[in-house]
Design a protein around this motif. Sequence first.
Motif, short mmCIF file in Angstrom:
data_model
loop_
_atom_site.label_atom_id
_atom_site.label_comp_id
_atom_site.label_asym_id
_atom_site.label_seq_id
_atom_site.Cartn_x
_atom_site.Cartn_y
_atom_site.Cartn_z
N ASP A 298 12.46 -7.38 6.40
CA ASP A 298 12.23 -5.80 6.33
C ASP A 298 11.37 -5.47 5.28
OD1 ASP A 298 13.68 -6.32 4.26
OD2 ASP A 298 15.12 -4.75 4.43
N ARG A 299 10.79 -6.34 4.49
CA ARG A 299 9.83 -6.27 3.63
C ARG A 299 8.88 -7.50 3.47
NH1 ARG A 299 11.04 -1.31 3.47
NH2 ARG A 299 11.77 -0.07 1.83
N ALA A 300 7.58 -7.72 3.24
CA ALA A 300 6.91 -8.81 2.99
C ALA A 300 7.50 -9.66 2.01
CB ALA A 300 5.38 -8.54 2.80
N ILE A 301 7.32 -11.09 2.33
CA ILE A 301 7.96 -12.04 1.37
C ILE A 301 7.21 -11.89 0.17
CG2 ILE A 301 8.34 -14.34 0.86
CD1 ILE A 301 9.33 -14.62 3.87
N GLU A 302 5.71 -11.56 0.30
CA GLU A 302 4.77 -11.95 -0.76
C GLU A 302 5.12 -10.86 -1.89
OE1 GLU A 302 3.28 -12.87 2.93
OE2 GLU A 302 3.69 -10.82 2.23
N ASN A 303 5.66 -9.61 -1.48
CA ASN A 303 6.08 -8.63 -2.32
C ASN A 303 7.38 -8.72 -3.12
OD1 ASN A 303 4.02 -7.05 -1.31
ND2 ASN A 303 5.31 -6.05 0.00
N ARG A 304 8.12 -9.97 -2.86
CA ARG A 304 9.33 -10.37 -3.48
C ARG A 304 9.09 -11.41 -4.47
NH1 ARG A 304 11.38 -5.77 -2.87
NH2 ARG A 304 11.36 -5.18 -0.72
N LEU A 305 7.80 -11.88 -4.62
CA LEU A 305 7.63 -12.88 -5.58
C LEU A 305 7.00 -12.34 -6.86
CD1 LEU A 305 5.86 -15.48 -3.24
CD2 LEU A 305 8.17 -15.48 -3.82
N VAL A 306 7.36 -13.02 -7.91
CA VAL A 306 6.78 -12.49 -9.14
C VAL A 306 5.24 -12.51 -9.36
CG1 VAL A 306 7.03 -12.77 -11.93
CG2 VAL A 306 9.11 -13.03 -10.53
N SER A 307 4.70 -13.54 -8.91
CA SER A 307 3.40 -14.07 -8.92
C SER A 307 2.83 -14.07 -7.66
CB SER A 307 3.07 -15.22 -9.61
OG SER A 307 1.87 -15.56 -9.41
N LYS A 308 1.74 -13.13 -7.26
CA LYS A 308 1.31 -12.79 -5.89
C LYS A 308 -0.12 -13.74 -5.99
CE LYS A 308 2.87 -8.36 -5.34
NZ LYS A 308 2.60 -6.83 -4.92
N ARG A 309 -0.15 -14.75 -6.73
CA ARG A 309 -1.36 -15.80 -6.71
C ARG A 309 -0.73 -17.12 -6.61
NH1 ARG A 309 -4.71 -12.43 -11.32
NH2 ARG A 309 -5.12 -10.65 -10.07
N GLY A 310 -1.69 -17.74 -6.27
CA GLY A 310 -1.34 -19.39 -6.38
C GLY A 310 -0.92 -19.88 -4.78
N PRO A 311 -0.74 -21.15 -4.72
CA PRO A 311 -0.45 -21.79 -3.45
C PRO A 311 0.54 -21.17 -2.75
CG PRO A 311 -0.40 -23.22 -5.30
CD PRO A 311 -0.65 -22.11 -5.58
N ILE A 312 1.76 -20.75 -3.39
CA ILE A 312 2.90 -20.47 -2.68
C ILE A 312 2.69 -19.25 -1.89
CG2 ILE A 312 5.34 -19.56 -2.95
CD1 ILE A 312 5.60 -21.63 -5.22
N CYS A 313 2.08 -18.08 -2.67
CA CYS A 313 1.79 -17.06 -1.94
C CYS A 313 0.88 -17.26 -0.80
CB CYS A 313 1.34 -16.08 -2.81
SG CYS A 313 1.06 -14.21 -2.26
N ASP A 314 -0.36 -18.02 -1.09
CA ASP A 314 -1.24 -18.35 0.00
C ASP A 314 -0.68 -18.86 1.28
OD1 ASP A 314 -3.24 -17.38 -1.61
OD2 ASP A 314 -3.94 -19.33 -2.52
N SER A 315 0.27 -19.96 0.95
CA SER A 315 0.82 -20.63 2.16
C SER A 315 1.79 -19.60 2.94
CB SER A 315 1.87 -21.91 1.91
OG SER A 315 3.00 -21.38 0.94
#
Length: 129
Positions: A37-54
Amino acid sequence: MKNIIMILFLGLLVSCDPGYTIYIRNKSQNNLYVETDRAIENRLVSKRGPICDSIISKKVGSSNLKELYKVNKNQNILLFSYLGAPNSDYFPYKSVKIIKNSDTIKIDKNNLIQKITKGKNSNYYINID
């Protein structure tokens, strides 16, 4: 001097809270989709790096506040991470739907703990067979 070192050491111990990460693991032979119901990217502490990119590269759809992600067979997607140990008090989504073929599995704060299994380190998995 010993007191200052002891205070600094205790401060480090208190501030280094252990955390956990929850993944959805696709162990099936087919692709599946995860709707949040919200973007997973918004739930991560860091929005940069390979995890968010993937995660962004797996996004296949968006409508209003819901996001749709594709998880290929034998792949994982990071759902969220948080401090402490997993419990039902913290669940950053209203619900999560895992769509596999014609089946849908709903995950929310009421059934999260029953759906996860402990992996290595502080990783937990929602296994989809």
